[in-house]
Design a protein around this motif. Structure first.
Motif, PDB file in Angstrom:
ATOM      1  N   ALA A 422       4.615  36.155  16.773  1.00  0.00           N
ATOM      2  CA  ALA A 422       4.343  34.727  16.647  1.00  0.00           C
ATOM      3  C   ALA A 422       3.378  34.252  17.725  1.00  0.00           C
ATOM      4  O   ALA A 422       2.444  33.476  17.454  1.00  0.00           O
ATOM      5  CB  ALA A 422       5.657  33.948  16.725  1.00  0.00           C
ATOM      6  N   LEU A 423       3.576  34.731  18.973  1.00  0.00           N
ATOM      7  CA  LEU A 423       2.705  34.310  20.066  1.00  0.00           C
ATOM      8  C   LEU A 423       1.280  34.828  19.894  1.00  0.00           C
ATOM      9  O   LEU A 423       0.303  34.088  20.131  1.00  0.00           O
ATOM     10  CB  LEU A 423       3.275  34.799  21.400  1.00  0.00           C
ATOM     11  N   SER A 429      -5.298  32.077  16.802  1.00  0.00           N
ATOM     12  CA  SER A 429      -5.770  30.916  16.041  1.00  0.00           C
ATOM     13  C   SER A 429      -6.217  29.769  16.942  1.00  0.00           C
ATOM     14  O   SER A 429      -6.605  28.705  16.439  1.00  0.00           O
ATOM     15  CB  SER A 429      -4.660  30.435  15.105  1.00  0.00           C
ATOM     16  N   GLY A 430      -6.154  29.977  18.260  1.00  0.00           N
ATOM     17  CA  GLY A 430      -6.651  28.963  19.186  1.00  0.00           C
ATOM     18  C   GLY A 430      -5.577  28.162  19.886  1.00  0.00           C
ATOM     19  O   GLY A 430      -5.887  27.282  20.693  1.00  0.00           O
ATOM     20  N   LYS A 431      -4.301  28.446  19.623  1.00  0.00           N
ATOM     21  CA  LYS A 431      -3.219  27.726  20.286  1.00  0.00           C
ATOM     22  C   LYS A 431      -2.865  28.409  21.600  1.00  0.00           C
ATOM     23  O   LYS A 431      -3.155  29.586  21.796  1.00  0.00           O
ATOM     24  CB  LYS A 431      -1.981  27.685  19.382  1.00  0.00           C
ATOM     25  N   SER A 432      -2.214  27.702  22.473  1.00  0.00           N
ATOM     26  CA  SER A 432      -1.731  28.299  23.724  1.00  0.00           C
ATOM     27  C   SER A 432      -0.277  28.692  23.551  1.00  0.00           C
ATOM     28  O   SER A 432       0.461  28.081  22.769  1.00  0.00           O
ATOM     29  CB  SER A 432      -1.869  27.306  24.883  1.00  0.00           C
ATOM     30  N   MET A 436       4.570  26.892  22.365  1.00  0.00           N
ATOM     31  CA  MET A 436       5.679  27.463  21.605  1.00  0.00           C
ATOM     32  C   MET A 436       6.857  27.729  22.540  1.00  0.00           C
ATOM     33  O   MET A 436       7.262  28.869  22.767  1.00  0.00           O
ATOM     34  CB  MET A 436       5.227  28.754  20.919  1.00  0.00           C
ATOM     35  N   PRO A 437       7.449  26.679  23.127  1.00  0.00           N
ATOM     36  CA  PRO A 437       8.526  26.860  24.112  1.00  0.00           C
ATOM     37  C   PRO A 437       9.766  27.514  23.529  1.00  0.00           C
ATOM     38  O   PRO A 437      10.489  28.218  24.242  1.00  0.00           O
ATOM     39  CB  PRO A 437       8.814  25.433  24.592  1.00  0.00           C
ATOM     40  N   ASP A 438      10.027  27.300  22.234  1.00  0.00           N
ATOM     41  CA  ASP A 438      11.215  27.909  21.635  1.00  0.00           C
ATOM     42  C   ASP A 438      11.108  29.434  21.623  1.00  0.00           C
ATOM     43  O   ASP A 438      12.091  30.147  21.873  1.00  0.00           O
ATOM     44  CB  ASP A 438      11.418  27.373  20.216  1.00  0.00           C
ATOM     45  N   LEU A 443      12.539  34.851  24.376  1.00  0.00           N
ATOM     46  CA  LEU A 443      12.190  36.028  25.164  1.00  0.00           C
ATOM     47  C   LEU A 443      12.940  36.070  26.486  1.00  0.00           C
ATOM     48  O   LEU A 443      13.394  37.129  26.927  1.00  0.00           O
ATOM     49  CB  LEU A 443      10.678  36.056  25.422  1.00  0.00           C
ATOM     50  N   ARG A 444      13.092  34.927  27.125  1.00  0.00           N
ATOM     51  CA  ARG A 444      13.765  34.893  28.420  1.00  0.00           C
ATOM     52  C   ARG A 444      15.218  35.355  28.309  1.00  0.00           C
ATOM     53  O   ARG A 444      15.751  35.973  29.232  1.00  0.00           O
ATOM     54  CB  ARG A 444      13.711  33.470  28.994  1.00  0.00           C
TER      55      ARG A 444
END
Length: 462
Positions: A422-423, A429-432, A436-438, A443-444
């Motif tokens: 997803a990341l 696509s140009g997003k940072s 996507m904090p969720d 991952l954490r």
């Protein structure tokens, strides 16, 4: 023997004339002309028949010189000219690519930007971004299928023996497992890398040769190796099979990587986990091959598998036996309400109630130095998580992002791969990734020991 009168030199001819080197050809021809001389040529026509026969022999020798020396020399120079022309064509192509890259640049920043600059530089949609490979661990056939289904572009795995550095009970692949796994991955357009990344034992090479032969025969997409003898064997017997240089090779400079490239034709370098972003960018600029870096999982910077601590405590080490802190030497026991972990005769750690208890490896042990307090002297049991550096690593020239964890569960594999899928898709696509904090929170929760680190990407330690 012909005696020349011009300078008193003599030239000896034999039935099989051999000349070493191009200069010798010139000298031989000069001596032949000087030895015969104009006087001899003039006298031949008035000399008796034996001398005329001698002159004919000299002519035959000259013809053999042309056939055996001059003609091969000319053919050799022709081939050399063809090679030079091909090299020039490659240089022209590289120069054209460099010109296009320079023309597409949208800033005046230096080639090797700092880590903070790379991280904060905004994306500019000038050309489509090149896809970065997401490489997932496959400790079992079930994990392979899970990784592929979760979106991994490729998986890496090993056989059930000492040829790979994760030689643990219940893990890895048999020949039939690998065959089935390759079919599953290839049917879905994914790749399989086989890790044969330990060092072969002297006088006991058969297992390693068999592993290479089996992987090649079944259609593996790449081999991951460190041993130079095994690299040589693979390059000679399977020149078309991709060879990736394992972190255990210890190659950490452009010169070292260039050596492996020239000697064994490696086309990818798996970088040790102690490089900063700046160093990766410099290395990629000078290295003629692909770069693969770890992005998530156990940090393990103790010379990347060449660990003497495990061998000292248990007699078995990762780079020779494929086992770090083998399970049969692991002990947990309760001492007055405190959980104690041991490796062989060595106490590794003491965990208070509620404290997360990690697997006892010597490099991640907590020790009390003389006159000090208990602390992690070598390495804390924490997880590398470089998700926030995806854009920076792309800018540095990384080709593949590797997830560590062949000994982890299928759930772990599915969850980590799906998060990074997803990341990566969002970043392309140009997003940072910060948008996507969720996904970052998921991952954490998977971090080893409940703690995470950015490793050398942030700290810049050695």
């Amino acid at each position: 023997m012909l005696h020349g009168e011009s300078d008193g030199d003599a030239l000896f001819f034999s039935r099989d004339l051999k000349v070493d080197g191009d200069m010798s050809v010139v000298v031989a021809l000069r001596n032949a002309m000087d030895g015969v001389g104009e006087d001899l040529l003039r006298d031949v026509f008035s000399l008796p028949e034996p001398f005329r026969h001698l002159f004919n022999r000299a002519g035959g020798i000259a013809n053999r010189c042309l056939d055996r020396i001059i003609d091969p020399f000319l053919k050799k120079t022709t081939r050399l000219a063809e090679h030079l022309a091909a090299m020039q064509a490659e240089i022209d192509i590289l120069q054209q690519k460099a010109s296009l890259k320079e023309a597409a640049s949208v800033s005046d920043s230096p080639v090797f930007a700092t880590a903070d600059h790379l991280k904060n530089t905004p994306d500019v949609a000038t050309t489509p971004k090149q896809a970065i490979e997401l490489l997932a661990p496959a400790g079992t056939p079930a994990a392979l299928r899970a990784a592929v289904d979760a979106g991994a572009d490729a998986v890496y795995l090993g056989f059930r023996d000492e040829t790979n550095a994760r030689n643990y009970p219940g893990l890895n692949f048999s020949r039939d497992d690998l065959k089935a796994g390759l079919e599953y991955a290839h049917e879905r357009g994914r790749r399989v890398h086989v890790a044969i990344n330990t060092y072969a034992a002297a006088g006991h090479m058969d297992s390693w040769y068999k592993a290479i032969d089996t992987a090649a025969e079944l259609g593996a997409d790449a081999l991951i190796m460190a041993d130079m003898g095994l690299l040589s064997y693979a390059s000679q017997h399977y020149p078309d099979l991709s060879r990736h240089l394992s972190v255990q090779a210890g190659a950490s400079t452009p010169a070292a990587i260039q050596f492996y490239y020239e000697m064994f034709g490696i086309n990818r370098m798996v970088l040790p986990r102690m490089f900063t972003l700046d160093e990766i960018a410099v290395l990629k600029e000078k290295a003629p091959i692909e770069i693969e870096t770890f992005i998530f999982g156990s940090l393990s910077p103790m010379s990347e598998g060449r660990c003497a601590l495990s061998a000292y405590a248990t007699g078995r080490s990762p780079n020779l036996c494929g086992v770090c802190s083998p399970a049969e030497h692991v002990r947990y026991k309760n001492q007055d309400g405190v959980l104690v972990s041991q490796l062989g005769d060595f106490m590794i750690n003491r965990f208070n109630e509620g404290e997360s208890a990690g697997y006892p490896t010597l490099c991640k042990g907590r020790y009390i130095p003389e006159g000090g307090e208990a602390s992690y002297l070598f390495e804390k049991p924490e997880c590398l998580n470089a998700a926030e550096y995806i854009a920076s690593l792309r800018a540095a020239g990384v080709t593949s992002f590797k997830i560590e964890g062949r000994q982890r569960s299928r759930f772990y594999t599915t969850e980590v791969v799906s998060c990074f899928r997803a990341l990566l898709d969002a970043e392309a696509s140009g997003k940072s990734v910060e948008s996507m904090p969720d996904v970052l929170n998921r991952l954490r929760k998977l971090a080893e020991g409940g703690e995470e680190t950015r490793g050398a990407y942030r700290k810049g330690w050695r």
